[in-house]
Design an enzyme around this catalytic site. Structure first.
Site, PDB file in Angstrom:
ATOM      1  N   GLU A 196       0.736  -1.248  -0.002  1.00 39.90           N
ATOM      2  CA  GLU A 196      -0.156  -0.111  -0.106  1.00 39.90           C
ATOM      3  C   GLU A 196       0.668   1.285  -0.002  1.00 39.90           C
ATOM      4  O   GLU A 196       0.838   2.077   0.863  1.00 39.90           O
ATOM      5  CB  GLU A 196      -0.880   0.015   1.133  1.00 39.90           C
ATOM      6  CG  GLU A 196      -2.006  -1.216   1.098  1.00 39.90           C
ATOM      7  CD  GLU A 196      -3.050  -1.268   2.363  1.00 39.90           C
ATOM      8  OE1 GLU A 196      -2.951  -0.391   3.088  1.00 39.90           O
ATOM      9  OE2 GLU A 196      -3.777  -2.060   2.098  1.00 39.90           O
ATOM     10  N   GLU A 315      -5.059  -8.290  -0.862  1.00 38.17           N
ATOM     11  CA  GLU A 315      -5.990  -8.191   0.441  1.00 38.17           C
ATOM     12  C   GLU A 315      -7.401  -8.069   0.048  1.00 38.17           C
ATOM     13  O   GLU A 315      -7.460  -7.263  -0.720  1.00 38.17           O
ATOM     14  CB  GLU A 315      -5.516  -7.225   1.597  1.00 38.17           C
ATOM     15  CG  GLU A 315      -3.940  -7.133   1.992  1.00 38.17           C
ATOM     16  CD  GLU A 315      -3.730  -6.319   3.097  1.00 38.17           C
ATOM     17  OE1 GLU A 315      -4.512  -5.375   3.561  1.00 38.17           O
ATOM     18  OE2 GLU A 315      -2.339  -5.914   3.187  1.00 38.17           O
TER      19      GLU A 315
END
Length: 582
Positions: A196, A315
C-alpha cells in the site's frame, strides 16, 4: 488498506468474458497436470517435493495460487511478531491452511523495527532467520508464499518527498538483503515490492514518479541478485493498491517499461467506504456498494488480466472486524460472497485479510464462524444464494402476520426451506412467487414458540448449490434507554433491546448539522457505538464524545433493524457527559 472513493468506469464485457475463459482454461490445464518441474540444473526443493510446481506461464502460476490467505498482524506487527495479539506462528498453522484447501499465503513483514536506522541499514539476522523459518514452513507444505515490505510504507517510506535520497538508499538496502537471503528459495516464493505505497506531501505526479522509482529499483535489485531470483514472480502494487483507473494506468506503464513477463500486478479491496465502516447510512450491501466492487474489478481486469498480466488481490475484507457488529452479519456475508465471485469472474487470485483471528483462530486452529468458512470455501467454485435479510422480526405480543422476503439466488434456483433436518411444507408453511418468499402466519407462529425476546428459531433457505442462507426468527418489543452520566472516555447507556438489533446512529446538533468526528454526514460510523445485547448497555466511545461542542446538546437517533427508533440527548460539559432519554 485504502478507503478512498473510486471513480467508476464503463467496463468491457467482452474483455471480462475473455478473462473468464482464460481463467477457466487455466484451471482446467492445472487439473490435467501441466505444471513444469524444476530446471534440470537445480534439485527439487522441499516445496516442489511437496507438490508445488510453478508453471512457465505467469497467468497459470498465479491461478494456481487460488485461494490465498494473509498471515496478518504477525510478522508485520510493530515491534514484533506477538505485539498485536497473535501467537507465535507455527508449522501447524500452514498444515491446517493446506488441509483447508488454501494454496498460497501472503506473509506481510515489517522490517524497520529490526533494522539499523543508519547506513547500511542492516537487518537483524535473528529477525531475518525468523522470517525465513516461517516462509520455509509454508513452502514445505507446498504452498505458494508472498513476502513484502509492509508497514515500512507509512512508517518511513512515506517521507520520500522530504528525504528522497535516504529513503531510496534504505529501501534498496532492505531489498538487497532480502533478495540475497531468499535467492535460492523455489519459485513458489513471490516477492512484493511494497505494501500500500503512499507518499506524504506529494502531488499526484510526484507519487507516480516515486512509486515507479521504487518498483523499478526493486525489480532491478531482485533480478540481479542471482539464484532463482532471475525469473521469480515479482509483485508490483498500484498507488495505495487502489483500483482507480489512473493508478492502474501508472502501474501498467511501469510494468511495460520493465519488459519482464514474470510480473504480477496487485490491488487490495475493502469495499465501498460507507458500507465498510457503516457510516453515512451505509447499513446494507446495496446497489452502490455492489457497483463499486464490480466496476473496480472490471477496471483491474481490463487493464491487466485481459492483456495477459496476472493479478493478485493481495488483501480483501472490510475496514472493520467482520464479527464486530459494525456491519450486520447478513450484509457482511453478502459482501464476502460477492467479492470472491467477482474475483473469480475477473481472473484474479484472492487473499483474505486475517488480522487477528477474524477467520482462523491461530490458537485453536478452528474457524471462528464455520458458516463463514463454508461460504469462502464454496466461493472458490460456485456462488451461494442470499436474501434481502437474514432476520425475520416478529412482535413479542399480539397477532403474527405473514412476512415476505426477497430471494437473491445469484444464478441458482430455490430448492426449499428447512428447519434443521425437517423440510418446511410449500403452501402450508410458505409460498414462492418469483423471487418473493412469503412465510405464512401459521408457520411463523409455530417457529416463534413462546415468543421470548431474541432468536426463537433458525431456518435455512436452500439453493441448488453453495451455502444455505440462514433466516433467524426473532421476537421483539420496542427498545428503551435510560438516563446516564459518564466522562469523555466513555458513556454507558442502560439499554433494553428487547430482541431488537441496532442498525446505525444519526447524530445532530439543534440546527440539524452533523455532530461527531465526521462533519460530512449526520450518520456517524457505527464504530463509535457498541451495543451489548447481553449486558443491556450501549457504549458511546471517546472519539465521538471528544469531538462534541461543549454545552451544545446533541440528539442521537438510534435506528434499529425492526424499523424502530430511540431518541436520546447527549451533552458534553468539560470532562462530563450526560445522557437523557426522550
Amino acid at each position: 488498506m485504502n478507503d478512498a472513493p473510486q471513480t467508476a468506469r464503463s467496463r468491457s464485457r467482452l474483455h471480462r468474458t475473455a478473462g473468464l475463459v482464460v481463467a477457466l482454461a487455466t484451471a482446467g490445464s492445472l487439473a490435467c497436470g501441466t505444471a513444469v518441474a524444476a530446471p534440470a540444473d537445480q534439485a527439487p526443493s522441499a516445496a516442489e517435493a511437496a507438490g508445488a510446481r510453478v508453471p512457465h506461464d505467469p497467468m497459470a502460476a498465479v491461478a494456481q495460487m487460488q485461494p490465498s490467505w494473509n498471515l496478518g498482524n504477525t510478522l508485520d506487527a510493530i515491534p514484533g511478531e506477538t505485539s498485536w495479539g497473535n501467537p507465535l506462528t507455527t508449522k501447524a498453522l500452514f498444515d491446517r491452511l493446506r488441509s483447508e484447501g488454501f494454496r498460497s499465503v501472503r506473509i506481510p513483514v515489517t522490517w524497520y523495527p529490526h533494522q539499523s536506522d543508519t547506513a547500511p541499514y542492516t537487518i537483524d539476522p535473528v529477525w531475518m532467520n525468523r522470517v525465513k523459518q516461517v516462509v520455509d514452513w509454508a513452502l514445505a507444505d507446498g504452498l505458494y508464499v508472498e513476502i513484502n515490505v509492509h508497514h515500512d510504507s507509512w512508517k518511513w517510506i512515506a517521507a520520500m518527498s522530504t528525504d528522497h535520497d535516504t529513503i531510496v538508499a534504505r529501501f534498496n538496502s532492505t531489498w538487497r538483503q532480502i533478495a540475497t537471503v531468499f535467492k535460492d528459495e523455489p519459485r513458489t516464493l513471490l516477492m512484493e515490492s511494497i505494501n500500500e505505497p503512499q507518499f506524504a506531501n506529494a502531488a499526484d505526479a510526484q507519487k507516480t514518479q516515486y512509486l515507479r522509482e521504487l518498483n523499478t529499483s526493486f525489480h532491478d535489485i531482485v533480478r540481479n541478485s542471482g539464484g532463482r531470483n532471475k525469473d521469480r514472480l515479482l509483485v508490483l502494487p498500484s498507488e495505495e493498491t487502489n483500483n482507480a483507473q489512473h493508478w492502474l494506468d501508472d502501474l501498467s506503464t511501469t510494468m511495460s517499461s520493465l519488459h519482464d513477463r514474470n510480473l504480477v500486478a496487485t490491488v487490495h479491496y475493502y469495499s465501498w467506504y460507507p458500507f465498510s465502516v457503516n457510516i453515512a447510512n451505509g447499513t446494507t450491501y446495496d446497489a452502490t456498494a455492489q457497483k463499486d466492487l464490480t466496476d473496480g474489478f472490471a477496471r483491474v481486469h481490463d487493464t491487466f488480466v485481459a492483456k495477459g498480466i496476472p493479478v493478485y488481490l493481495g488483501e480483501y475484507g472490510l475496514l472493520t472486524s467482520p464479527y464486530s457488529g459494525v456491519v450486520e452479519r447478513g450484509e457482511m456475508l453478502k459482501y464476502f460472497e460477492h467479492v470472491n465471485y467477482e474475483a473469480r469472474l475477473n481472473g484474479m487470485t484472492s487473499a483474505v485479510w486475517d488480522a487477528a483471528n477474524d477467520f482462523l483462530n491461530r490458537g485453536t486452529m478452528q474457524w471462528q464462524v464455520p458458516e463463514m468458512k463454508a461460504l469462502i470455501q464454496s466461493s472458490w467454485r460456485t456462488r451461494s444464494g442470499t436474501a434481502s435479510t437474514d432476520n425475520v422480526f416478529l412482535p413479542a405480543s399480539g397477532p403474527i402476520t405473514a412476512q415476505t422476503i426477497t430471494l437473491n439466488p445469484n444464478g441458482l434456483w430455490f430448492t426449499g426451506l428447512w428447519q434443521g433436518d425437517r423440510p418446511l411444507i410449500p403452501f402450508l408453511d410458505y409460498t414462492l412467487d418469483g423471487d418473493q418468499l412469503t412465510l405464512t402466519a401459521d408457520a411463523l407462529t409455530r417457529l416463534a414458540g413462546d415468543r421470548a425476546h431474541g432468536v426463537n428459531a433458525n431456518i435455512q433457505v436452500r439453493y441448488s448449490d453453495g451455502v444455505p442462507w440462514q433466516l433467524n426468527i426473532r421476537s421483539y418489543d420496542k427498545p428503551t434507554m435510560a438516563n446516564a452520566t459518564g466522562t469523555l472516555d466513555e458513556l454507558t447507556i442502560p439499554s433494553w433491546f428487547n430482541g431488537s438489533l441496532m442498525a446505525n446512529v444519526q447524530s445532530t446538533y439543534a440546527d440539524g448539522t452533523a455532530a461527531g468526528p465526521a462533519s460530512w454526514t449526520t450518520y456517524q460510523s457505527f464504530d463509535n457505538y457498541r451495543p451489548d445485547y447481553t449486558a443491556n448497555t450501549t457504549t458511546v466511545k471517546p472519539d465521538f464524545l471528544k469531538s462534541l461542542k461543549d454545552g451544545a446538546p446533541v440528539t442521537l437517533t438510534f435506528r434499529f433493524w425492526t424499523g424502530d427508533t430511540v431518541t436520546y440527548t447527549v451533552t458534553k460539559s468539560g470532562n462530563t457527559v450526560t445522557g437523557t432519554a426522550s
